[in-house]
Design a protein around this motif. Structure first.
Motif, mmCIF file in Angstrom:
data_model
loop_
_atom_site.group_PDB
_atom_site.id
_atom_site.type_symbol
_atom_site.label_atom_id
_atom_site.label_comp_id
_atom_site.label_asym_id
_atom_site.label_seq_id
_atom_site.Cartn_x
_atom_site.Cartn_y
_atom_site.Cartn_z
ATOM 1 N N GLY A 48 -36.731 -20.870 -13.829
ATOM 2 C CA GLY A 48 -36.193 -19.939 -14.805
ATOM 3 C C GLY A 48 -34.701 -19.730 -14.665
ATOM 4 O O GLY A 48 -34.038 -20.302 -13.812
ATOM 5 N N ASP A 49 -34.194 -18.873 -15.544
ATOM 6 C CA ASP A 49 -32.763 -18.584 -15.562
ATOM 7 C C ASP A 49 -32.304 -17.779 -14.368
ATOM 8 O O ASP A 49 -31.117 -17.725 -14.076
ATOM 9 N N ASP A 50 -33.230 -17.099 -13.662
ATOM 10 C CA ASP A 50 -32.822 -16.262 -12.553
ATOM 11 C C ASP A 50 -32.691 -17.025 -11.242
ATOM 12 O O ASP A 50 -32.487 -16.440 -10.192
ATOM 13 N N VAL A 51 -32.791 -18.346 -11.277
ATOM 14 C CA VAL A 51 -32.656 -19.158 -10.071
ATOM 15 C C VAL A 51 -31.185 -19.282 -9.690
ATOM 16 O O VAL A 51 -30.331 -19.570 -10.527
ATOM 17 N N ARG A 52 -30.913 -19.030 -8.415
ATOM 18 C CA ARG A 52 -29.565 -19.188 -7.868
ATOM 19 C C ARG A 52 -29.644 -20.203 -6.742
ATOM 20 O O ARG A 52 -30.651 -20.305 -6.048
ATOM 21 N N TRP A 53 -28.588 -20.944 -6.561
ATOM 22 C CA TRP A 53 -28.528 -21.905 -5.464
ATOM 23 C C TRP A 53 -27.730 -21.275 -4.325
ATOM 24 O O TRP A 53 -26.581 -20.879 -4.511
ATOM 25 N N VAL A 54 -28.357 -21.174 -3.185
ATOM 26 C CA VAL A 54 -27.733 -20.654 -1.974
ATOM 27 C C VAL A 54 -27.384 -21.870 -1.121
ATOM 28 O O VAL A 54 -28.260 -22.669 -0.798
ATOM 29 N N LYS A 108 -26.413 -8.277 -2.829
ATOM 30 C CA LYS A 108 -25.169 -8.074 -3.592
ATOM 31 C C LYS A 108 -25.060 -9.103 -4.712
ATOM 32 O O LYS A 108 -24.644 -8.789 -5.824
ATOM 33 N N HIS A 109 -25.481 -10.328 -4.441
ATOM 34 C CA HIS A 109 -25.380 -11.388 -5.436
ATOM 35 C C HIS A 109 -26.510 -11.335 -6.454
ATOM 36 O O HIS A 109 -26.438 -11.975 -7.494
ATOM 37 N N ALA A 110 -27.549 -10.565 -6.175
ATOM 38 C CA ALA A 110 -28.631 -10.400 -7.141
ATOM 39 C C ALA A 110 -28.161 -9.603 -8.340
ATOM 40 O O ALA A 110 -28.691 -9.730 -9.426
ATOM 41 N N GLU A 111 -27.144 -8.781 -8.130
ATOM 42 C CA GLU A 111 -26.639 -7.908 -9.194
ATOM 43 C C GLU A 111 -25.623 -8.599 -10.079
ATOM 44 O O GLU A 111 -25.164 -8.029 -11.061
ATOM 45 N N GLN A 112 -25.235 -9.806 -9.743
ATOM 46 C CA GLN A 112 -24.193 -10.493 -10.515
ATOM 47 C C GLN A 112 -24.795 -11.325 -11.622
ATOM 48 O O GLN A 112 -25.861 -11.767 -11.611
ATOM 49 N N ALA A 132 -19.760 -30.322 9.124
ATOM 50 C CA ALA A 132 -20.806 -29.451 8.586
ATOM 51 C C ALA A 132 -21.805 -30.291 7.829
ATOM 52 O O ALA A 132 -21.440 -31.230 7.139
ATOM 53 N N GLY A 133 -23.070 -29.966 7.991
ATOM 54 C CA GLY A 133 -24.122 -30.529 7.167
ATOM 55 C C GLY A 133 -24.526 -29.434 6.203
ATOM 56 O O GLY A 133 -24.646 -28.279 6.601
ATOM 57 N N ALA A 134 -24.711 -29.767 4.944
ATOM 58 C CA ALA A 134 -24.969 -28.712 3.966
ATOM 59 C C ALA A 134 -26.149 -29.056 3.078
ATOM 60 O O ALA A 134 -26.373 -30.211 2.737
ATOM 61 N N ILE A 135 -26.883 -28.001 2.724
ATOM 62 C CA ILE A 135 -27.968 -28.117 1.766
ATOM 63 C C ILE A 135 -27.862 -26.932 0.815
ATOM 64 O O ILE A 135 -27.263 -25.913 1.144
ATOM 65 N N ALA A 136 -28.427 -27.094 -0.351
ATOM 66 C CA ALA A 136 -28.526 -25.982 -1.288
ATOM 67 C C ALA A 136 -30.012 -25.676 -1.448
ATOM 68 O O ALA A 136 -30.846 -26.583 -1.532
ATOM 69 N N VAL A 137 -30.328 -24.400 -1.472
ATOM 70 C CA VAL A 137 -31.710 -23.940 -1.588
ATOM 71 C C VAL A 137 -31.821 -23.099 -2.852
ATOM 72 O O VAL A 137 -31.036 -22.171 -3.055
ATOM 73 N N ALA A 138 -32.778 -23.429 -3.699
ATOM 74 C CA ALA A 138 -32.994 -22.669 -4.929
ATOM 75 C C ALA A 138 -33.793 -21.421 -4.605
ATOM 76 O O ALA A 138 -34.831 -21.483 -3.952
ATOM 77 N N VAL A 139 -33.275 -20.290 -5.070
ATOM 78 C CA VAL A 139 -33.935 -19.016 -4.828
ATOM 79 C C VAL A 139 -34.086 -18.309 -6.170
ATOM 80 O O VAL A 139 -33.108 -18.097 -6.881
ATOM 81 N N ALA A 140 -35.310 -17.955 -6.502
ATOM 82 C CA ALA A 140 -35.563 -17.232 -7.746
ATOM 83 C C ALA A 140 -35.196 -15.780 -7.519
ATOM 84 O O ALA A 140 -35.871 -15.068 -6.789
ATOM 85 N N GLY A 141 -34.072 -15.384 -8.108
ATOM 86 C CA GLY A 141 -33.583 -14.026 -7.914
ATOM 87 C C GLY A 141 -33.092 -13.827 -6.494
ATOM 88 O O GLY A 141 -33.517 -14.510 -5.583
ATOM 89 N N LEU A 142 -32.184 -12.936 -6.301
ATOM 90 C CA LEU A 142 -31.689 -12.684 -4.954
ATOM 91 C C LEU A 142 -31.949 -11.247 -4.525
ATOM 92 O O LEU A 142 -31.328 -10.746 -3.613
ATOM 93 N N GLY A 143 -32.880 -10.592 -5.188
ATOM 94 C CA GLY A 143 -33.228 -9.233 -4.796
ATOM 95 C C GLY A 143 -33.998 -9.230 -3.488
ATOM 96 O O GLY A 143 -34.233 -10.259 -2.874
#
Length: 128
Positions: free
Chosen positions: A2-8, A124-128, A59-70
């Motif tokens: 969905g649209d509420d997915v953020r990549w951390v 904090k980022h859930a509110e953005q 640095a080794g880096a990955i992105a993790v999809a998180v539905a909402g950050l609440g």
């Protein structure tokens, strides 16, 4: 998703004693642990974040999809994976968690102290 997915973005950081291969292996292990918990992940090509402690060379880096950050949903599991992964490290490994242009750095000795900071950071980022 969905649209509420953020990549951390999560960076496994190493210092001058770490080689890029070791850091990459550690990042792949962490990514595998997220995949076991059914998180969507992707690799991230990046250098260590600019605000990293010391002279982080690799640095080794990955992105993790998180539905909402609440506070609910996937966040407790994301935090548990990071806490458990860091707790099993025997070296000076540390991670940086980044959302957008904001980041927080965590290491094994201080993770339990900083777990609440990480929860607040992600909230904090859930509110953005």
């Amino acid at each position: 998703m969905g649209d509420d997915v953020r990549w951390v973005e999560i960076f496994v950081l190493g210092d001058d004693e770490f080689d890029a291969e070791r850091v990459d292996r550690l990042a792949r292990q962490l990514r595998s642990e997220f995949a076991e918990r059914e998180f969507d992940t992707r690799p991230v090509a990046a250098d260590a974040p600019g605000n990293s402690k010391g002279d982080a060379a690799v640095a080794g880096a990955i992105a993790v999809a998180v539905a909402g950050l609440g506070a609910g949903g996937m966040i407790p599991t994301l935090i548990a994976v990071l806490r458990d992964w860091l707790a099993r490290r025997t070296g000076p490994e540390r991670i940086s968690v980044k959302v957008g242009d904001d980041s927080i750095e965590l290491d094994r000795p201080s993770f339990s102290e900083r777990e609440q900071l990480l929860q607040l950071f992600l909230a904090k980022h859930a509110e953005q």
